[in-house]
Design a protein around this motif. Sequence first.
Motif, PDB file in Angstrom:
ATOM      1  N   UNK A 266       0.883  -1.088  -0.090  1.00  0.00           N
ATOM      2  CA  UNK A 266       0.029  -0.046   0.087  1.00  0.00           C
ATOM      3  C   UNK A 266       0.790   1.238   0.117  1.00  0.00           C
ATOM      4  N   UNK A 267       1.567   1.390  -1.160  1.00  0.00           N
ATOM      5  CA  UNK A 267       2.689   2.499  -1.163  1.00  0.00           C
ATOM      6  C   UNK A 267       2.211   3.753  -0.877  1.00  0.00           C
ATOM      7  N   UNK A 268       0.835   4.166  -1.578  1.00  0.00           N
ATOM      8  CA  UNK A 268       0.356   5.463  -1.318  1.00  0.00           C
ATOM      9  C   UNK A 268      -0.137   5.704   0.237  1.00  0.00           C
ATOM     10  N   UNK A 269      -0.506   4.816   0.976  1.00  0.00           N
ATOM     11  CA  UNK A 269      -0.506   5.223   2.328  1.00  0.00           C
ATOM     12  C   UNK A 269       0.777   4.719   3.185  1.00  0.00           C
ATOM     13  N   UNK A 270       1.640   4.122   2.885  1.00  0.00           N
ATOM     14  CA  UNK A 270       2.639   3.727   3.524  1.00  0.00           C
ATOM     15  C   UNK A 270       3.843   4.998   3.446  1.00  0.00           C
ATOM     16  N   UNK A 271       3.950   5.370   1.955  1.00  0.00           N
ATOM     17  CA  UNK A 271       5.030   6.140   1.795  1.00  0.00           C
ATOM     18  C   UNK A 271       4.560   7.331   0.746  1.00  0.00           C
ATOM     19  N   UNK A 272       3.634   8.087   1.086  1.00  0.00           N
ATOM     20  CA  UNK A 272       2.926   9.250   0.172  1.00  0.00           C
ATOM     21  C   UNK A 272       3.904  10.061  -0.316  1.00  0.00           C
ATOM     22  N   UNK A 273       4.757  10.615   0.659  1.00  0.00           N
ATOM     23  CA  UNK A 273       5.884  11.619   0.097  1.00  0.00           C
ATOM     24  C   UNK A 273       6.446  11.030  -1.056  1.00  0.00           C
ATOM     25  N   UNK A 274       7.165   9.811  -0.837  1.00  0.00           N
ATOM     26  CA  UNK A 274       7.773   9.277  -1.859  1.00  0.00           C
ATOM     27  C   UNK A 274       7.071   8.887  -3.304  1.00  0.00           C
ATOM     28  N   UNK A 275       5.817   8.549  -3.156  1.00  0.00           N
ATOM     29  CA  UNK A 275       5.018   8.307  -4.254  1.00  0.00           C
ATOM     30  C   UNK A 275       4.685   9.644  -5.112  1.00  0.00           C
ATOM     31  N   UNK A 276       4.186  10.482  -4.178  1.00  0.00           N
ATOM     32  CA  UNK A 276       3.975  11.860  -4.934  1.00  0.00           C
ATOM     33  C   UNK A 276       5.234  12.428  -5.472  1.00  0.00           C
ATOM     34  N   UNK A 277       6.461  12.525  -4.828  1.00  0.00           N
ATOM     35  CA  UNK A 277       7.589  12.902  -5.348  1.00  0.00           C
ATOM     36  C   UNK A 277       8.086  12.027  -6.880  1.00  0.00           C
ATOM     37  N   UNK A 278       7.969  10.750  -6.779  1.00  0.00           N
ATOM     38  CA  UNK A 278       8.158  10.220  -8.033  1.00  0.00           C
ATOM     39  C   UNK A 278       7.198  10.180  -9.343  1.00  0.00           C
ATOM     40  N   UNK A 279       5.745  10.583  -8.817  1.00  0.00           N
ATOM     41  CA  UNK A 279       4.938  10.924  -9.967  1.00  0.00           C
ATOM     42  C   UNK A 279       5.427  12.197 -10.398  1.00  0.00           C
TER      43      UNK A 279
END
Length: 310
Positions: free
Chosen positions: A283-296
């Motif tokens: 559940x990357x969007x809940x576990x690591x939202x900063x990283x997911x948003x930065x990568x997008x």
Amino acid sequence: MATIEILGFPHAYELTAPTSSPYALVFVHGWLNSRGYWQPVISRLSEDFQCLSYDLRGFGESQSQLDTDFPEEESSVSSASKSISNLNYAFESLHTPAAYAHDLVTLLQQLNIANAWLIGHSLGGTIALWAAAQRPEVIKGVVCINAGGGIYLKEAFEQFRSAGQKFLQVRPRWLSHVPLIDFLFTRNHVSRPLDRYWARQRVIDFVVADPEAALGSLLESTTEEEINRLPKLVSQLKQPVYFIAGADDKVMEPKYVRHLASFHRLFQYCGDNVIEIPDCGHLAMLEQPDAVADHIRAILTKQGSMVNSQ
């Protein structure tokens, strides 16, 4: 929250304000989830990109009948007791990834979204890939999160399908009221425990998912034919496709993410289109939202620079 009817079925969605970006980001949730799981990522991106999140047919609030078992202050999700099997889809089943992709492209059309990047989690990633194939002139790229596969392992998939069916059979409505039941969902499929708010939401989404949609999407997305279609589908996409994996994901292990990603031209023999996030489960969007948003954001910046240089 707003609703829009797609082929006779209400779909719940949320759309943020337009921005100067030419692209809208469209977020597609996974199996037994709902659109709210994207909120941590959307809150980090909505100032720069218009963001659309919605509930897949039969999940979250995209239900054919409202049910008030859950207080509104706890959750805005609802339940369905009516099937839509009488709808005349041009698909073998209402619950294949291709059928859900058809819902998605119809939603984009009705909302007048003509330039979109799709962000899909798990099953939502597969749906996003199918949608990109159906409407390449509208969908400019795809980011798959915790999504991969393309290898059919007969015994493993038979066990997975059997376990999934048994899992869905144990869903009494009173389950959500069992004290501390949400603690079980704080640790399920994640690298580190989730906040109890999200665990509670997982319990609710598990309980209220339409039985036909929950079982149908599980079975239809895991057939041998469907799994074997994925590599060819990815290889034929002209749009950029990126894959974000959780290093500790036990549901969709990074090696399977890389396998599917390798069929796309951007892989370039060394995985240029694969990003692995450490300390992250399914559940990357809940576990690591900063990283997911930065990568997008980095992916869209990179693709924008490439387009401008051509």
